[in-house]
Design an enzyme around this catalytic site. Structure first.
Site, PDB file in Angstrom:
ATOM      1  N   SER A  28       0.819  -1.221   0.000  1.00 51.90           N
ATOM      2  CA  SER A  28       0.000   0.000   0.000  1.00 51.90           C
ATOM      3  C   SER A  28       0.849   1.265   0.000  1.00 51.90           C
ATOM      4  O   SER A  28       1.916   1.310   0.616  1.00 51.90           O
ATOM      5  CB  SER A  28      -0.886  -0.008   1.245  1.00 51.90           C
ATOM      6  OG  SER A  28      -1.470   1.258   1.437  1.00 51.90           O
TER       7      SER A  28
ATOM      8  N   HIS B  70     -13.655  -2.213  -1.866  1.00 49.39           N
ATOM      9  CA  HIS B  70     -12.754  -1.883  -0.757  1.00 49.39           C
ATOM     10  C   HIS B  70     -13.156  -2.658   0.500  1.00 49.39           C
ATOM     11  O   HIS B  70     -13.010  -2.192   1.618  1.00 49.39           O
ATOM     12  CB  HIS B  70     -12.793  -0.370  -0.499  1.00 49.39           C
ATOM     13  CG  HIS B  70     -11.460   0.255  -0.215  1.00 49.39           C
ATOM     14  ND1 HIS B  70     -10.722   0.917  -1.164  1.00 49.39           N
ATOM     15  CD2 HIS B  70     -10.731   0.345   0.938  1.00 49.39           C
ATOM     16  CE1 HIS B  70      -9.607   1.398  -0.613  1.00 49.39           C
ATOM     17  NE2 HIS B  70      -9.585   1.055   0.663  1.00 49.39           N
TER      18      HIS B  70
ATOM     19  N   TYR C 262      -2.025   5.489  -4.360  1.00 52.75           N
ATOM     20  CA  TYR C 262      -3.105   6.465  -4.161  1.00 52.75           C
ATOM     21  C   TYR C 262      -2.690   7.740  -4.876  1.00 52.75           C
ATOM     22  O   TYR C 262      -1.581   8.259  -4.647  1.00 52.75           O
ATOM     23  CB  TYR C 262      -3.321   6.754  -2.669  1.00 52.75           C
ATOM     24  CG  TYR C 262      -4.262   5.784  -1.986  1.00 52.75           C
ATOM     25  CD1 TYR C 262      -5.543   5.545  -2.485  1.00 52.75           C
ATOM     26  CD2 TYR C 262      -3.877   5.127  -0.824  1.00 52.75           C
ATOM     27  CE1 TYR C 262      -6.408   4.655  -1.848  1.00 52.75           C
ATOM     28  CE2 TYR C 262      -4.741   4.240  -0.182  1.00 52.75           C
ATOM     29  CZ  TYR C 262      -6.002   4.012  -0.707  1.00 52.75           C
ATOM     30  OH  TYR C 262      -6.860   3.141  -0.087  1.00 52.75           O
TER      31      TYR C 262
ATOM     32  N   THR D   8      -5.722   2.653  -6.922  1.00 51.08           N
ATOM     33  CA  THR D   8      -7.022   2.512  -6.240  1.00 51.08           C
ATOM     34  C   THR D   8      -7.897   3.720  -6.541  1.00 51.08           C
ATOM     35  O   THR D   8      -7.494   4.861  -6.325  1.00 51.08           O
ATOM     36  CB  THR D   8      -6.811   2.356  -4.723  1.00 51.08           C
ATOM     37  OG1 THR D   8      -6.032   1.183  -4.506  1.00 51.08           O
ATOM     38  CG2 THR D   8      -8.135   2.218  -3.989  1.00 51.08           C
TER      39      THR D   8
ATOM     40  N   LYS E  96      -8.028  -0.533  -9.344  1.00 51.19           N
ATOM     41  CA  LYS E  96      -8.699  -1.243  -8.237  1.00 51.19           C
ATOM     42  C   LYS E  96      -9.927  -0.454  -7.794  1.00 51.19           C
ATOM     43  O   LYS E  96      -9.854   0.766  -7.618  1.00 51.19           O
ATOM     44  CB  LYS E  96      -7.726  -1.396  -7.065  1.00 51.19           C
ATOM     45  CG  LYS E  96      -8.320  -2.015  -5.804  1.00 51.19           C
ATOM     46  CD  LYS E  96      -7.240  -2.325  -4.783  1.00 51.19           C
ATOM     47  CE  LYS E  96      -7.763  -2.983  -3.532  1.00 51.19           C
ATOM     48  NZ  LYS E  96      -8.368  -2.070  -2.571  1.00 51.19           N
TER      49      LYS E  96
HETATM   50  C1  FNR Z   1      -7.747  -1.837   3.218  1.00 50.75           C
HETATM   51  N1  FNR Z   1      -7.830  -1.691   1.845  1.00 50.75           N
HETATM   52  C2  FNR Z   1      -6.935  -0.879   1.184  1.00 50.75           C
HETATM   53  N2  FNR Z   1      -6.984  -0.753  -0.163  1.00 50.75           N
HETATM   54  C3  FNR Z   1      -6.098   0.015  -0.836  1.00 50.75           C
HETATM   55  O1  FNR Z   1      -6.171   0.112  -2.063  1.00 50.75           O
HETATM   56  N3  FNR Z   1      -5.117   0.683  -0.140  1.00 50.75           N
HETATM   57  C4  FNR Z   1      -5.010   0.625   1.208  1.00 50.75           C
HETATM   58  O2  FNR Z   1      -4.119   1.215   1.809  1.00 50.75           O
HETATM   59  C5  FNR Z   1      -5.960  -0.161   1.916  1.00 50.75           C
HETATM   60  N4  FNR Z   1      -5.925  -0.253   3.280  1.00 50.75           N
HETATM   61  C6  FNR Z   1      -6.801  -1.093   3.942  1.00 50.75           C
HETATM   62  C7  FNR Z   1      -6.731  -1.209   5.334  1.00 50.75           C
HETATM   63  C8  FNR Z   1      -7.570  -2.085   5.974  1.00 50.75           C
HETATM   64  C9  FNR Z   1      -7.478  -2.217   7.474  1.00 50.75           C
HETATM   65  C10 FNR Z   1      -8.482  -2.881   5.251  1.00 50.75           C
HETATM   66  C11 FNR Z   1      -9.369  -3.886   5.933  1.00 50.75           C
HETATM   67  C12 FNR Z   1      -8.572  -2.743   3.905  1.00 50.75           C
HETATM   68  C13 FNR Z   1      -8.813  -2.488   1.065  1.00 50.75           C
HETATM   69  C14 FNR Z   1      -8.216  -3.846   0.683  1.00 50.75           C
HETATM   70  O3  FNR Z   1      -7.170  -3.708  -0.241  1.00 50.75           O
HETATM   71  C15 FNR Z   1      -9.268  -4.783   0.055  1.00 50.75           C
HETATM   72  O4  FNR Z   1      -9.895  -4.127  -1.006  1.00 50.75           O
HETATM   73  C16 FNR Z   1     -10.320  -5.280   1.045  1.00 50.75           C
HETATM   74  O5  FNR Z   1      -9.784  -5.441   2.336  1.00 50.75           O
HETATM   75  C17 FNR Z   1     -10.878  -6.607   0.536  1.00 50.75           C
HETATM   76  O6  FNR Z   1     -11.900  -7.077   1.351  1.00 50.75           O
HETATM   77  P1  FNR Z   1     -11.685  -8.175   2.521  1.00 50.75           P
HETATM   78  O7  FNR Z   1     -10.765  -9.242   1.983  1.00 50.75           O
HETATM   79  O8  FNR Z   1     -11.077  -7.426   3.658  1.00 50.75           O
HETATM   80  O9  FNR Z   1     -13.070  -8.630   2.796  1.00 50.75           O
END
Ligand code: FNR
Length: 366
Positions: free
Chosen positions: A117, A263, A140, A166, A239
């Protein structure tokens, strides 16, 4: 409630990847757990993501020959031993002192790719250098193009093999659950963004909205996307795709692959489960185009269902966090091993020796 330090061996009672969810509660302070587990709004989409997997049913087929069975594939130039990647999850030091370095080691040990990330606790160079395995960098968009460019060229120089941009969270608030639990994100700027600068404050006209005219004026648009894909030699994946028309436009503009995702229910509440958006997006972009899915995956049969509905691979978010907090790199590697084994059992029982045998015909109609 006592919060236990991460374990140095795998607890004997973890028999399925999903078991890490319950177990993690012993290793994560309640406010941090609320941040990790929670979803936006009233968590309708968070729940819908899980319910979608439960409603889809597999139709097993008999007597198929498995001599050429395989879970390997290549996506955007990255070879994978199985179709289960690690989603970008920011601020991993909140879960384990080794943070993204531990996740990188787990990905390496299990033949998959992590997506680091922009909001990683460790600098993107350190994460990439942690192992020799392939990694993708999640970007980002930054308010100033030169800052976005700097992140891109740092990712290229560090050795990442793809960029994951994203797009589904141009604005994002802390979940209600995290607020109520008293969670606060670390006050330090994440290291990857240390050199990024805010734009000079834009004066709002009377009646203008801080959100719609202020914050959203810094969000990327289609022109920015078109520019971005020309600025790197790496494949760019998008994404956060849900709508087939967006998917077609992204593909036309040179995006090399897409991730159908909401997300994990952390962006707009009330949108459908990502699993339910998948088939229409696949139909829109056609075959032979990298399409991944995340949001709600907790088991190998969930992975199978996503592949059957058109995904080439999936990404794992929260389960990664739960396993990291429970047992660091070992936990994440074990969670991935369990998910892969669960997928393999499912393939064996459904009669599908290879990933390309998994298609909509493997599912039961309504
Ligand atoms: C995320 N997600 C996320 N996505 C992204 O593009 N950049 C990021 O920094 C983050 N940070 C992040 C932190 C936390 C605590 C969570 C739970 C999620 C989203 C992540 O990449 C993904 O899309 C989802 O978590 C997928 O769903 P599940 O597997 O958690 O159900």
């Amino acid at each position: 409630m006592t919060v236990h330090p991460p374990l140095e061996q795998i607890p004997a009672d973890i028999l399925a990847a999903a078991d890490y969810e319950d177990r993690a509660a012993q290793h994560i302070p309640p406010p941090t757990l609320a941040w990790l587990a929670g979803g936006s709004g009233t968590e309708q989409t968070l729940r819908a993501n899980r319910e979608a997997f439960i409603t889809v049913r597999i139709t097993p087929r008999l007597l198929n020959n498995f001599q050429t069975a395989s879970t390997c594939q290549s996506l955007c130039g990255t070879s994978l031993e199985h179709p289960i990647l690690l989603a970008p999850v920011g601020h991993q030091q909140l879960l384990h002192t080794e943070a993204e370095r531990a996740v990188a080691r787990a990905a390496d040990a299990t033949g998959t790719c992590m997506v680091a990330s922009t909001l990683s606790s460790l600098p993107l160079e350190d994460v990439c250098a942690a192992t020799a395995a392939s990694k993708w960098f999640q970007l980002y968009w930054q308010p100033r193009r030169e800052d976005t460019l700097r992140l891109l060229s740092r990712a290229e120089a560090a050795g990442y093999q793809a960029i994951v941009l994203t797009l589904d969270t141009p604005v994002q608030a802390l979940s209600r659950r995290a607020h109520i639990a008293g969670f606060r994100l670390p006050s330090d700027t994440p290291p990857n963004l240390a050199e990024c600068k805010p734009l000079p404050q834009r004066a709002l006209a009377p009646g203008q909205s801080i959100l719609l005219h202020g914050m959203m004026s810094e969000a990327p648009d289609w022109d920015d996307l078109e520019w971005l894909v020309t600025q790197t030699r790496l494949p760019v994946l998008a994404k956060g795709v849900s709508h087939p028309a967006d998917a077609v436009r992204l593909k036309t503009l040179g995006v090399a692959g897409q991730i159908v995702s909401n997300h994990g229910g952390r962006s707009l509440d009330g949108v459908p489960a990502s699993l339910h958006c998948l088939a229409a997006v696949r139909e829109a972009v056609g075959g032979n185009y990298p399409l991944l899915l995340d949001s709600g995956i907790r088991s190998g049969t969930d992975v199978f269902k996503a592949l059957a509905l058109g995904a080439d691979a999936v990404l794992i978010g929260r389960l990664q966090g739960y396993a990291l907090a429970t047992a660091g790199a070992l936990g994440v590697a074990h969670m991935l091993k369990l998910l892969r084994e669960e997928l393999e059992v499912c393939m064996a029982l459904a009669g599908t020796p290879t990933l390309s045998d998994i298609n909509p015909g493997c599912l039961m109609g309504d």
